[in-house]
Design a protein around this motif. Sequence first.
Motif, PDB file in Angstrom:
ATOM      1  N   MET A   1       0.851  -1.179   0.000  1.00 22.54           N
ATOM      2  CA  MET A   1       0.000   0.000   0.000  1.00 22.54           C
ATOM      3  C   MET A   1       0.886   1.228   0.000  1.00 22.54           C
ATOM      4  N   ARG A   2       0.431   2.289  -0.697  1.00 15.49           N
ATOM      5  CA  ARG A   2       1.223   3.487  -0.820  1.00 15.49           C
ATOM      6  C   ARG A   2       0.350   4.721  -0.617  1.00 15.49           C
ATOM      7  N   SER A   3       0.853   5.699   0.142  1.00 14.78           N
ATOM      8  CA  SER A   3       0.182   6.990   0.177  1.00 14.78           C
ATOM      9  C   SER A   3       1.089   7.962  -0.555  1.00 14.78           C
ATOM     10  N   GLN A   4       0.497   9.002  -1.156  1.00  7.52           N
ATOM     11  CA  GLN A   4       1.284   9.795  -2.076  1.00  7.52           C
ATOM     12  C   GLN A   4       0.976  11.282  -1.977  1.00  7.52           C
ATOM     13  N   THR A   5       2.029  12.092  -2.036  1.00  2.48           N
ATOM     14  CA  THR A   5       1.931  13.512  -2.314  1.00  2.48           C
ATOM     15  C   THR A   5       2.917  13.780  -3.443  1.00  2.48           C
ATOM     16  N   ALA A   6       3.058  14.999  -3.878  1.00  2.54           N
ATOM     17  CA  ALA A   6       3.880  15.306  -5.047  1.00  2.54           C
ATOM     18  C   ALA A   6       5.333  14.870  -4.902  1.00  2.54           C
ATOM     19  N   ALA A   7       5.962  15.106  -3.783  1.00  4.82           N
ATOM     20  CA  ALA A   7       7.387  14.815  -3.643  1.00  4.82           C
ATOM     21  C   ALA A   7       7.669  13.874  -2.481  1.00  4.82           C
ATOM     22  N   HIS A   8       6.677  13.134  -2.040  1.00 10.75           N
ATOM     23  CA  HIS A   8       6.849  12.258  -0.882  1.00 10.75           C
ATOM     24  C   HIS A   8       5.921  11.057  -1.032  1.00 10.75           C
ATOM     25  N   LEU A   9       6.457   9.877  -0.822  1.00 11.34           N
ATOM     26  CA  LEU A   9       5.649   8.658  -0.875  1.00 11.34           C
ATOM     27  C   LEU A   9       5.927   7.832   0.371  1.00 11.34           C
ATOM     28  N   GLU A  10       4.906   7.144   0.842  1.00 14.13           N
ATOM     29  CA  GLU A  10       5.073   6.230   1.960  1.00 14.13           C
ATOM     30  C   GLU A  10       4.723   4.831   1.462  1.00 14.13           C
ATOM     31  N   VAL A  11       5.585   3.874   1.765  1.00 14.04           N
ATOM     32  CA  VAL A  11       5.374   2.492   1.372  1.00 14.04           C
ATOM     33  C   VAL A  11       5.196   1.671   2.645  1.00 14.04           C
ATOM     34  N   LEU A  12       4.058   1.016   2.745  1.00 14.59           N
ATOM     35  CA  LEU A  12       3.776   0.125   3.869  1.00 14.59           C
ATOM     36  C   LEU A  12       3.771  -1.294   3.320  1.00 14.59           C
ATOM     37  N   VAL A  13       4.674  -2.110   3.820  1.00 12.39           N
ATOM     38  CA  VAL A  13       4.858  -3.457   3.287  1.00 12.39           C
ATOM     39  C   VAL A  13       4.147  -4.463   4.180  1.00 12.39           C
ATOM     40  N   THR A  14       3.149  -5.126   3.622  1.00 10.93           N
ATOM     41  CA  THR A  14       2.435  -6.174   4.357  1.00 10.93           C
ATOM     42  C   THR A  14       2.827  -7.564   3.864  1.00 10.93           C
ATOM     43  N   GLU A  15       3.442  -7.610   2.677  1.00 11.79           N
ATOM     44  CA  GLU A  15       3.935  -8.859   2.112  1.00 11.79           C
ATOM     45  C   GLU A  15       5.431  -8.694   1.858  1.00 11.79           C
ATOM     46  N   PRO A  16       6.288  -9.217   2.734  1.00 12.97           N
ATOM     47  CA  PRO A  16       7.734  -9.014   2.595  1.00 12.97           C
ATOM     48  C   PRO A  16       8.291  -9.378   1.218  1.00 12.97           C
ATOM     49  N   ALA A  17       7.721 -10.338   0.551  1.00 15.90           N
ATOM     50  CA  ALA A  17       8.212 -10.738  -0.764  1.00 15.90           C
ATOM     51  C   ALA A  17       8.051  -9.626  -1.804  1.00 15.90           C
ATOM     52  N   ARG A  18       7.196  -8.653  -1.528  1.00 20.06           N
ATOM     53  CA  ARG A  18       6.946  -7.563  -2.478  1.00 20.06           C
ATOM     54  C   ARG A  18       7.725  -6.293  -2.151  1.00 20.06           C
ATOM     55  N   LEU A  19       8.579  -6.332  -1.136  1.00 22.60           N
ATOM     56  CA  LEU A  19       9.304  -5.138  -0.690  1.00 22.60           C
ATOM     57  C   LEU A  19       9.990  -4.416  -1.841  1.00 22.60           C
ATOM     58  N   TYR A  20      10.845  -5.106  -2.574  1.00 20.09           N
ATOM     59  CA  TYR A  20      11.624  -4.441  -3.620  1.00 20.09           C
ATOM     60  C   TYR A  20      10.749  -3.973  -4.776  1.00 20.09           C
ATOM     61  N   GLU A  21       9.724  -4.705  -5.087  1.00 24.77           N
ATOM     62  CA  GLU A  21       8.785  -4.282  -6.131  1.00 24.77           C
ATOM     63  C   GLU A  21       8.114  -2.960  -5.747  1.00 24.77           C
ATOM     64  N   LEU A  22       7.636  -2.873  -4.516  1.00 23.82           N
ATOM     65  CA  LEU A  22       6.957  -1.658  -4.051  1.00 23.82           C
ATOM     66  C   LEU A  22       7.913  -0.468  -3.984  1.00 23.82           C
ATOM     67  N   LEU A  23       9.133  -0.700  -3.492  1.00 25.58           N
ATOM     68  CA  LEU A  23      10.108   0.392  -3.428  1.00 25.58           C
ATOM     69  C   LEU A  23      10.516   0.843  -4.827  1.00 25.58           C
ATOM     70  N   ASP A  24      10.718  -0.097  -5.741  1.00 21.84           N
ATOM     71  CA  ASP A  24      11.063   0.267  -7.118  1.00 21.84           C
ATOM     72  C   ASP A  24       9.957   1.079  -7.778  1.00 21.84           C
ATOM     73  N   ASP A  25       8.703   0.691  -7.563  1.00 27.46           N
ATOM     74  CA  ASP A  25       7.571   1.431  -8.132  1.00 27.46           C
ATOM     75  C   ASP A  25       7.513   2.855  -7.572  1.00 27.46           C
ATOM     76  N   ALA A  26       7.708   2.990  -6.276  1.00 29.45           N
ATOM     77  CA  ALA A  26       7.676   4.315  -5.648  1.00 29.45           C
ATOM     78  C   ALA A  26       8.825   5.174  -6.156  1.00 29.45           C
ATOM     79  N   GLU A  27      10.001   4.586  -6.289  1.00 27.67           N
ATOM     80  CA  GLU A  27      11.156   5.334  -6.796  1.00 27.67           C
ATOM     81  C   GLU A  27      10.913   5.801  -8.229  1.00 27.67           C
TER      82      GLU A  27
END
Length: 71
Positions: free
Chosen positions: A1-27
């Motif tokens: 799950m991700r919350s978003q503003t223009a220059a700031h994103l928060e990534v909350l990881v509930t499935e550890p296997a998806r950590l890098y996928e979620l961080l890559d998407d946010a980046e």
Amino acid sequence: MRSQTAAHLEVLVTEPARLYELLDDAEATLRQVALPQQSAGILVTRHHPGRYTLALSATVPFGETREQILS
């Protein structure tokens, strides 16, 4: 799950296997925001193992990503 503003994103990881996928998407999202300005890089902060924030930061050179761990 991700919350978003223009220059700031928060990534909350509930499935550890998806950590890098979620961080890559946010980046990738922040890189699109930073591209027109070309004045800030991305700072990734780990607050705890399931919570990360990504933000544009003038202290990080454009085109680079740096990490910091708070816990």
